[in-house]
Design an enzyme around this catalytic site. Structure first.
Site, PDB file in Angstrom:
ATOM      1  N   VAL A  80     -60.250  82.904 -70.660  1.00 29.93           N
ATOM      2  CA  VAL A  80     -59.705  81.880 -71.597  1.00 29.93           C
ATOM      3  C   VAL A  80     -58.122  82.335 -71.296  1.00 29.93           C
ATOM      4  O   VAL A  80     -57.979  83.763 -71.660  1.00 29.93           O
ATOM      5  CB  VAL A  80     -59.973  82.062 -73.118  1.00 29.93           C
ATOM      6  CG1 VAL A  80     -59.205  81.201 -73.875  1.00 29.93           C
ATOM      7  CG2 VAL A  80     -61.534  81.522 -73.201  1.00 29.93           C
ATOM      8  N   ALA A 108     -63.360  86.764 -70.553  1.00 31.48           N
ATOM      9  CA  ALA A 108     -62.065  87.389 -70.811  1.00 31.48           C
ATOM     10  C   ALA A 108     -61.014  86.458 -71.553  1.00 31.48           C
ATOM     11  O   ALA A 108     -61.104  85.171 -71.225  1.00 31.48           O
ATOM     12  CB  ALA A 108     -61.605  88.023 -69.303  1.00 31.48           C
ATOM     13  N   CYS A 109     -60.244  87.052 -72.381  1.00 32.41           N
ATOM     14  CA  CYS A 109     -59.290  86.192 -72.920  1.00 32.41           C
ATOM     15  C   CYS A 109     -57.987  86.770 -72.909  1.00 32.41           C
ATOM     16  O   CYS A 109     -57.640  87.905 -73.428  1.00 32.41           O
ATOM     17  CB  CYS A 109     -59.688  85.884 -74.473  1.00 32.41           C
ATOM     18  SG  CYS A 109     -58.627  84.972 -75.159  1.00 32.41           S
ATOM     19  N   VAL A 110     -56.814  86.487 -72.222  1.00 34.51           N
ATOM     20  CA  VAL A 110     -55.676  86.958 -72.284  1.00 34.51           C
ATOM     21  C   VAL A 110     -54.578  85.958 -72.591  1.00 34.51           C
ATOM     22  O   VAL A 110     -54.486  84.906 -72.754  1.00 34.51           O
ATOM     23  CB  VAL A 110     -55.404  87.504 -70.963  1.00 34.51           C
ATOM     24  CG1 VAL A 110     -56.262  88.368 -70.446  1.00 34.51           C
ATOM     25  CG2 VAL A 110     -55.374  86.295 -69.820  1.00 34.51           C
TER      26      VAL A 110
END
Length: 131
Positions: A80, A108-110
């Site tokens: 994401v 994973a979210c960045v």
């Protein structure tokens, strides 16, 4: 496909609707990052509403999964990308409609400096189909 959620208390617990890891077998499907483009219009929709953009992104992903013979249950990993990490909760509110916390994929979210067409959210995924 065989799919097993991997959880250990020897690593940090998830802080959102995802799991530490998914062990899967079968054919792998790599879905390119999707943004809030409505395929009927060919353009970005809801330019200033991250919730509605996320809903469009998830519809786009669902269409691709369906074409490949997969469902959200086959997704083992997502990425994401947010233009603003302050949108984390709003994106999660939509995301949890598609992935329940107990079986959600690894994720994973960045926050990134910019996304294609200046959208607010982009999501990619990996699914495993069959065995």
């Amino acid at each position: 496909m065989t799919r097993k959620v991997i959880r250990t208390d020897k690593a940090p617990a998830p802080v959102g609707p995802y799991n530490q890891a998914i062990l899967a077998s079968g054919q792998m499907l790599f879905v390119a990052g999707q943004i809030a483009i409505d395929p009927r219009l060919g353009d970005v929709v809801y330019t200033d509403d991250v919730t509605k953009q996320t809903e469009q992104v998830m519809r786009n992903i669902e269409a691709i999964l369906t074409e490949a013979g997969a469902t959200f249950a086959d997704v083992v990993k997502t990425g994401v990308f947010l233009a603003d990490m302050n949108d984390f909760a709003a994106v999660n509110a939509v995301y949890t409609k598609y992935f329940s916390e107990d079986t959600a994929p690894a994720r994973a979210c960045v926050e990134v400096s910019r996304l294609p067409k200046n959208v607010l959210v982009e999501i990619e995924c990996i699914a495993v189909i069959g065995s």
